[in-house]
Enzyme design. Sequence first.
Site, PDB file in Angstrom:
ATOM      1  N   PRO A   2      31.136  32.488  43.765  1.00  0.00           N
ATOM      2  CA  PRO A   2      30.787  33.796  44.185  1.00  0.00           C
ATOM      3  C   PRO A   2      29.914  33.798  45.518  1.00  0.00           C
ATOM      4  O   PRO A   2      28.929  34.080  45.137  1.00  0.00           O
ATOM      5  CB  PRO A   2      30.380  34.721  43.093  1.00  0.00           C
ATOM      6  N   GLU A   3      30.395  33.649  46.409  1.00  0.00           N
ATOM      7  CA  GLU A   3      29.843  34.260  47.688  1.00  0.00           C
ATOM      8  C   GLU A   3      30.883  35.429  48.376  1.00  0.00           C
ATOM      9  O   GLU A   3      31.804  35.692  47.474  1.00  0.00           O
ATOM     10  CB  GLU A   3      29.301  33.212  48.608  1.00  0.00           C
TER      11      GLU A   3
END
Length: 296
Positions: A2-3
Amino acid sequence: MPELPEVEHAARCLRAWALSGRILAVETDPRAERIFRPGSGAALARALAGRRVASVRRLGKHLLLELAGGGPLGLLSHLGMTGKWVRRLPGEPPPSHVRASLVLEGGAVLHYRDPRLFGRLRVVPGARFELLPELGALGPDPIAAGIDPVRLAALLGRTRRPVKVALLDQRILPGVGNIHASEACFRARIDPRRRADRLSPGEVARLARGVRATFDRALSALGAGEEIAYVEEGGENPFLVYARAGERCPRCRRAAIRRIVQAQRSTYFCPACAAGAARPAASASASRARASASRG
DNA sequence: ACCCGTGTTCGCTG
DNA sequence: TCAGCGAACACGGG
Protein backbone atom coordinates in the site's frame (compact mmCIF):
# COMPACT_ATOMS: atom_id res chain seq x y z
CA MET A 1 1.03 -3.44 -0.92
CA PRO A 2 0.00 0.00 0.00
CA GLU A 3 1.19 3.33 -1.24
CA LEU A 4 -1.14 5.53 -3.23
CA PRO A 5 -1.10 3.46 -6.44
CA GLU A 6 -1.78 0.20 -4.63
CA VAL A 7 -4.56 1.76 -2.60
CA GLU A 8 -6.03 3.14 -5.81
CA HIS A 9 -5.92 -0.38 -7.18
CA ALA A 10 -7.75 -1.63 -4.09
CA ALA A 11 -10.38 1.08 -4.58
CA ARG A 12 -10.95 0.00 -8.19
CA CYS A 13 -11.21 -3.64 -7.14
CA LEU A 14 -13.72 -2.87 -4.41
CA ARG A 15 -15.83 -0.85 -6.86
CA ALA A 16 -15.86 -3.74 -9.30
CA TRP A 17 -16.59 -6.32 -6.64
CA ALA A 18 -18.83 -4.70 -4.08
CA LEU A 19 -21.03 -2.07 -5.68
CA SER A 20 -23.80 -4.47 -6.63
CA GLY A 21 -24.81 -6.99 -4.01
CA ARG A 22 -25.68 -6.67 -0.35
CA ILE A 23 -23.42 -7.78 2.47
CA LEU A 24 -25.13 -10.81 3.93
CA ALA A 25 -22.76 -11.55 6.79
CA VAL A 26 -19.47 -10.38 8.26
CA GLU A 27 -16.86 -12.41 10.11
CA THR A 28 -13.90 -10.98 11.98
CA ASP A 29 -10.76 -12.52 13.44
CA PRO A 30 -10.99 -12.28 17.23
CA ARG A 31 -7.18 -12.11 17.47
CA ALA A 32 -7.12 -9.00 15.28
CA GLU A 33 -9.09 -6.60 17.44
CA ARG A 34 -6.41 -3.96 17.15
CA ILE A 35 -7.42 -3.50 13.52
CA PHE A 36 -10.96 -2.55 14.52
CA ARG A 37 -10.11 -0.08 17.26
CA PRO A 38 -11.52 2.16 18.56
CA GLY A 39 -14.50 -0.08 17.71
CA SER A 40 -14.59 -3.86 17.76
CA GLY A 41 -14.95 -6.68 15.28
CA ALA A 42 -18.39 -7.48 16.64
CA ALA A 43 -19.56 -3.89 16.21
CA LEU A 44 -18.16 -3.82 12.68
CA ALA A 45 -20.04 -7.01 11.81
CA ARG A 46 -23.30 -5.68 13.25
CA ALA A 47 -22.94 -2.36 11.43
CA LEU A 48 -22.24 -3.81 7.97
CA ALA A 49 -24.58 -6.79 7.83
CA GLY A 50 -27.51 -6.25 5.48
CA ARG A 51 -26.08 -3.16 3.83
CA ARG A 52 -24.44 -2.64 0.47
CA VAL A 53 -21.47 -0.57 -0.64
CA ALA A 54 -22.71 2.61 -2.31
CA SER A 55 -19.38 4.25 -3.12
CA VAL A 56 -15.65 3.81 -2.72
CA ARG A 57 -13.33 6.80 -2.54
CA ARG A 58 -9.62 7.11 -1.82
CA LEU A 59 -7.73 9.86 0.00
CA GLY A 60 -4.01 9.23 0.17
CA LYS A 61 -3.67 5.72 1.55
CA HIS A 62 -7.17 5.66 3.05
CA LEU A 63 -10.19 3.95 1.52
CA LEU A 64 -13.52 5.62 2.29
CA LEU A 65 -16.58 3.45 1.72
CA GLU A 66 -20.14 4.68 1.99
CA LEU A 67 -22.78 2.10 2.80
CA ALA A 68 -26.43 2.22 1.78
CA GLY A 69 -29.37 0.34 3.23
CA GLY A 70 -30.05 2.13 6.51
CA GLY A 71 -28.92 5.42 7.95
CA PRO A 72 -25.73 6.97 6.59
CA LEU A 73 -22.73 4.88 7.49
CA GLY A 74 -19.09 4.91 6.49
CA LEU A 75 -16.28 2.39 6.57
CA LEU A 76 -12.66 3.52 6.73
CA SER A 77 -10.02 1.07 5.57
CA HIS A 78 -6.28 1.61 5.85
CA LEU A 79 -4.07 -1.20 4.58
CA GLY A 80 -1.12 -0.50 6.85
CA MET A 81 2.00 -2.28 5.67
CA THR A 82 0.58 -5.62 4.54
CA GLY A 83 -3.16 -5.15 4.14
CA LYS A 84 -4.97 -6.27 1.01
CA TRP A 85 -8.56 -6.80 -0.15
CA VAL A 86 -9.06 -10.01 -2.09
CA ARG A 87 -12.16 -11.65 -3.54
CA ARG A 88 -12.97 -15.33 -3.41
CA LEU A 89 -15.76 -16.89 -5.45
CA PRO A 90 -18.02 -19.57 -3.98
CA GLY A 91 -16.04 -22.72 -3.31
CA GLU A 92 -12.62 -21.03 -3.37
CA PRO A 93 -10.61 -21.32 -0.17
CA PRO A 94 -9.77 -18.11 1.67
CA PRO A 95 -6.19 -16.83 1.82
CA SER A 96 -4.21 -16.93 5.06
CA HIS A 97 -4.27 -14.13 7.64
CA VAL A 98 -7.84 -13.05 6.91
CA ARG A 99 -8.90 -10.49 9.54
CA ALA A 100 -12.38 -9.69 8.21
CA SER A 101 -14.65 -11.30 5.62
CA LEU A 102 -17.71 -9.80 3.94
CA VAL A 103 -20.04 -12.41 2.48
CA LEU A 104 -21.86 -10.89 -0.49
CA GLU A 105 -25.15 -11.73 -2.10
CA GLY A 106 -24.38 -14.40 -4.68
CA GLY A 107 -21.74 -16.07 -2.52
CA ALA A 108 -18.57 -14.16 -3.34
CA VAL A 109 -16.58 -13.16 -0.27
CA LEU A 110 -14.40 -10.09 0.17
CA HIS A 111 -11.54 -10.89 2.50
CA TYR A 112 -9.41 -8.32 4.25
CA ARG A 113 -6.02 -9.98 4.64
CA ASP A 114 -3.35 -8.41 6.85
CA PRO A 115 -0.55 -10.56 8.28
CA ARG A 116 1.10 -7.84 10.33
CA LEU A 117 -2.04 -6.25 11.75
CA PHE A 118 -0.90 -2.73 10.99
CA GLY A 119 -4.06 -1.90 9.04
CA ARG A 120 -7.31 -0.36 10.23
CA LEU A 121 -10.96 -1.10 9.52
CA ARG A 122 -13.44 1.05 11.34
CA VAL A 123 -17.02 2.15 11.17
CA VAL A 124 -17.61 5.86 10.68
CA PRO A 125 -21.02 6.87 12.07
CA GLY A 126 -23.05 8.95 9.65
CA ALA A 127 -20.27 8.56 7.07
CA ARG A 128 -18.91 11.78 8.58
CA PHE A 129 -15.35 11.19 7.38
CA GLU A 130 -14.61 14.89 7.62
CA LEU A 131 -14.84 14.67 11.41
CA LEU A 132 -11.96 12.19 11.67
CA PRO A 133 -8.80 13.95 12.79
CA GLU A 134 -6.53 11.55 10.89
CA LEU A 135 -8.25 12.48 7.63
CA GLY A 136 -8.60 16.17 8.38
CA ALA A 137 -4.83 16.49 8.77
CA LEU A 138 -4.17 15.13 5.29
CA GLY A 139 -3.42 17.44 2.42
CA PRO A 140 -5.34 17.23 -0.86
CA ASP A 141 -4.90 13.98 -2.73
CA PRO A 142 -2.00 14.45 -5.15
CA ILE A 143 -3.68 12.48 -7.95
CA ALA A 144 -7.28 13.60 -7.54
CA ALA A 145 -6.44 17.25 -6.88
CA GLY A 146 -3.01 17.54 -8.45
CA ILE A 147 0.06 18.93 -6.73
CA ASP A 148 0.24 22.66 -6.04
CA PRO A 149 3.95 23.54 -6.13
CA VAL A 150 3.41 26.73 -4.15
CA ARG A 151 1.73 24.84 -1.34
CA LEU A 152 4.39 22.13 -1.51
CA ALA A 153 7.16 24.71 -1.25
CA ALA A 154 5.46 26.34 1.73
CA LEU A 155 5.17 23.03 3.61
CA LEU A 156 8.67 21.81 2.80
CA GLY A 157 10.03 25.22 3.74
CA ARG A 158 8.66 24.72 7.22
CA THR A 159 10.78 21.69 8.16
CA ARG A 160 14.47 21.04 8.52
CA ARG A 161 14.10 17.30 8.01
CA PRO A 162 15.73 15.65 4.99
CA VAL A 163 13.46 16.03 1.98
CA LYS A 164 12.89 12.28 1.60
CA VAL A 165 11.82 12.01 5.24
CA ALA A 166 9.55 15.03 4.89
CA LEU A 167 7.84 13.40 1.90
CA LEU A 168 6.66 10.60 4.17
CA ASP A 169 4.64 13.11 6.20
CA GLN A 170 1.07 12.45 5.09
CA ARG A 171 0.08 16.07 5.76
CA ILE A 172 2.18 17.12 2.78
CA LEU A 173 1.33 14.77 -0.12
CA PRO A 174 -0.87 11.99 1.27
CA GLY A 175 -0.20 8.66 -0.36
CA VAL A 176 3.56 9.05 -0.74
CA GLY A 177 5.28 6.15 1.00
CA ASN A 178 8.79 4.86 1.34
CA ILE A 179 9.15 3.55 -2.22
CA HIS A 180 7.76 6.54 -4.05
CA ALA A 181 9.61 9.01 -1.81
CA SER A 182 12.91 7.60 -3.06
CA GLU A 183 11.63 7.36 -6.62
CA ALA A 184 10.39 10.95 -6.65
CA CYS A 185 13.70 12.33 -5.36
CA PHE A 186 15.57 10.33 -7.98
CA ARG A 187 13.34 11.52 -10.81
CA ALA A 188 13.75 15.10 -9.59
CA ARG A 189 17.55 14.68 -9.36
CA ILE A 190 17.45 15.77 -5.73
CA ASP A 191 19.67 14.22 -3.07
CA PRO A 192 17.26 12.69 -0.53
CA ARG A 193 19.48 13.92 2.31
CA ARG A 194 19.02 17.57 1.41
CA ARG A 195 17.23 19.66 4.01
CA ALA A 196 13.64 20.19 2.90
CA ASP A 197 13.75 23.89 3.70
CA ARG A 198 16.81 24.43 1.54
CA LEU A 199 15.26 23.39 -1.79
CA SER A 200 14.90 26.10 -4.39
CA PRO A 201 11.47 26.76 -5.93
CA GLY A 202 12.71 25.11 -9.10
CA GLU A 203 13.76 22.02 -7.19
CA VAL A 204 10.37 21.87 -5.45
CA ALA A 205 8.70 22.07 -8.86
CA ARG A 206 10.89 19.21 -10.10
CA LEU A 207 9.98 17.22 -7.00
CA ALA A 208 6.27 17.77 -7.62
CA ARG A 209 6.72 16.46 -11.16
CA GLY A 210 8.77 13.56 -9.82
CA VAL A 211 6.02 12.50 -7.44
CA ARG A 212 3.45 12.78 -10.18
CA ALA A 213 5.58 10.80 -12.61
CA THR A 214 6.32 7.92 -10.25
CA PHE A 215 2.65 7.65 -9.30
CA ASP A 216 1.52 7.82 -12.92
CA ARG A 217 3.99 5.14 -13.86
CA ALA A 218 2.71 2.81 -11.13
CA LEU A 219 -0.93 3.58 -11.86
CA SER A 220 -0.58 2.86 -15.55
CA ALA A 221 0.87 -0.53 -14.69
CA LEU A 222 -2.35 -1.38 -12.88
CA GLY A 223 -4.33 -1.42 -16.11
CA ALA A 224 -6.83 1.18 -17.18
CA GLY A 225 -10.57 1.28 -17.00
CA GLU A 226 -12.97 -1.34 -15.78
CA GLU A 227 -10.78 -4.36 -16.21
CA ILE A 228 -8.93 -5.27 -13.08
CA ALA A 229 -5.40 -6.14 -14.00
CA TYR A 230 -4.00 -8.46 -11.43
CA VAL A 231 -0.63 -7.37 -10.28
CA GLU A 232 1.15 -10.59 -9.64
CA GLU A 233 3.85 -10.48 -7.05
CA GLY A 234 7.31 -11.79 -7.48
CA GLY A 235 7.78 -10.12 -10.85
CA GLU A 236 10.50 -7.77 -11.98
CA ASN A 237 11.27 -4.78 -9.79
CA PRO A 238 9.43 -1.99 -11.63
CA PHE A 239 11.19 0.86 -9.82
CA LEU A 240 14.11 3.01 -10.94
CA VAL A 241 16.15 2.92 -7.72
CA TYR A 242 14.08 1.30 -4.97
CA ALA A 243 15.64 -1.98 -3.81
CA ARG A 244 18.39 -1.63 -6.40
CA ALA A 245 21.39 -1.08 -4.15
CA GLY A 246 24.59 -1.92 -6.01
CA GLU A 247 23.04 -1.75 -9.47
CA ARG A 248 24.25 0.80 -12.00
CA CYS A 249 22.23 4.02 -12.04
CA PRO A 250 19.71 3.83 -14.91
CA ARG A 251 20.20 7.53 -15.68
CA CYS A 252 23.89 8.39 -15.51
CA ARG A 253 25.21 4.80 -15.75
CA ARG A 254 28.29 6.02 -13.89
CA ALA A 255 27.65 5.11 -10.28
CA ALA A 256 26.00 2.38 -8.27
CA ILE A 257 22.69 2.95 -6.48
CA ARG A 258 23.26 3.39 -2.77
CA ARG A 259 21.07 2.34 0.13
CA ILE A 260 21.09 4.45 3.26
CA VAL A 261 18.79 4.56 6.28
CA GLN A 262 16.80 7.68 7.10
CA ALA A 263 14.25 7.81 9.91
CA GLN A 264 14.61 4.03 10.24
CA ARG A 265 13.59 3.48 6.62
CA SER A 266 15.65 2.51 3.57
CA THR A 267 16.39 5.23 1.05
CA TYR A 268 17.84 4.53 -2.40
CA PHE A 269 19.56 7.11 -4.58
CA CYS A 270 22.32 7.65 -7.09
CA PRO A 271 25.20 9.50 -5.43
CA ALA A 272 26.51 10.73 -8.79
CA CYS A 273 23.50 12.17 -10.54
CA ALA A 274 21.27 13.15 -7.64
CA ALA A 275 21.80 16.88 -7.96
CA GLY A 276 22.27 18.69 -4.76
CA ALA A 277 25.92 18.12 -5.04
CA ALA A 278 25.29 20.94 -2.64
CA ARG A 279 26.31 19.24 0.54
CA PRO A 280 23.42 17.38 2.15
CA ALA A 281 22.44 18.34 5.66
CA ALA A 282 23.99 16.26 8.39
CA SER A 283 21.30 14.39 10.25
CA ALA A 284 20.75 15.26 13.87
CA SER A 285 21.47 11.68 14.94
CA ALA A 286 24.75 11.65 13.02
CA SER A 287 25.71 14.96 14.64
CA ARG A 288 24.95 13.56 18.08
CA ALA A 289 26.95 10.43 17.30
CA ARG A 290 29.95 12.52 16.29
CA ALA A 291 29.63 14.73 19.35
CA SER A 292 29.37 11.68 21.56
CA ALA A 293 32.36 10.05 19.86
CA SER A 294 34.50 13.16 20.22
CA ARG A 295 33.70 13.29 23.93
CA GLY A 296 35.23 9.85 24.01
C1' DA B 1 19.34 -17.37 13.82
C1' DC B 2 19.50 -12.81 11.87
C1' DC B 3 17.99 -8.99 9.13
C1' DC B 4 14.63 -6.76 6.48
C1' DG B 5 10.01 -4.97 5.32
C1' DT B 6 5.14 -0.60 0.46
C1' DG B 7 3.03 2.40 7.86
C1' DT B 8 1.62 4.82 11.80
C1' DT B 9 1.60 6.26 16.72
C1' DC B 10 3.43 7.35 21.04
C1' DG B 11 6.66 9.08 24.46
C1' DC B 12 10.92 11.36 25.24
C1' DT B 13 14.27 15.12 24.54
C1' DG B 14 16.41 19.38 23.84
C1' DT C 1 5.66 24.62 23.00
C1' DC C 2 7.13 21.72 19.64
C1' DA C 3 10.03 19.63 15.86
C1' DG C 4 12.47 15.67 15.51
C1' DC C 5 13.75 11.19 16.82
C1' DG C 6 13.51 6.29 17.87
C1' DA C 7 10.91 2.49 19.89
C1' DA C 8 7.00 -0.16 19.34
C1' DC C 9 3.44 -2.70 17.06
C1' DA C 10 3.54 -8.09 14.64
C1' DC C 11 4.64 -11.56 11.49
C1' DG C 12 6.59 -13.62 7.19
C1' DG C 13 10.34 -14.15 3.98
C1' DG C 14 15.14 -14.41 2.44
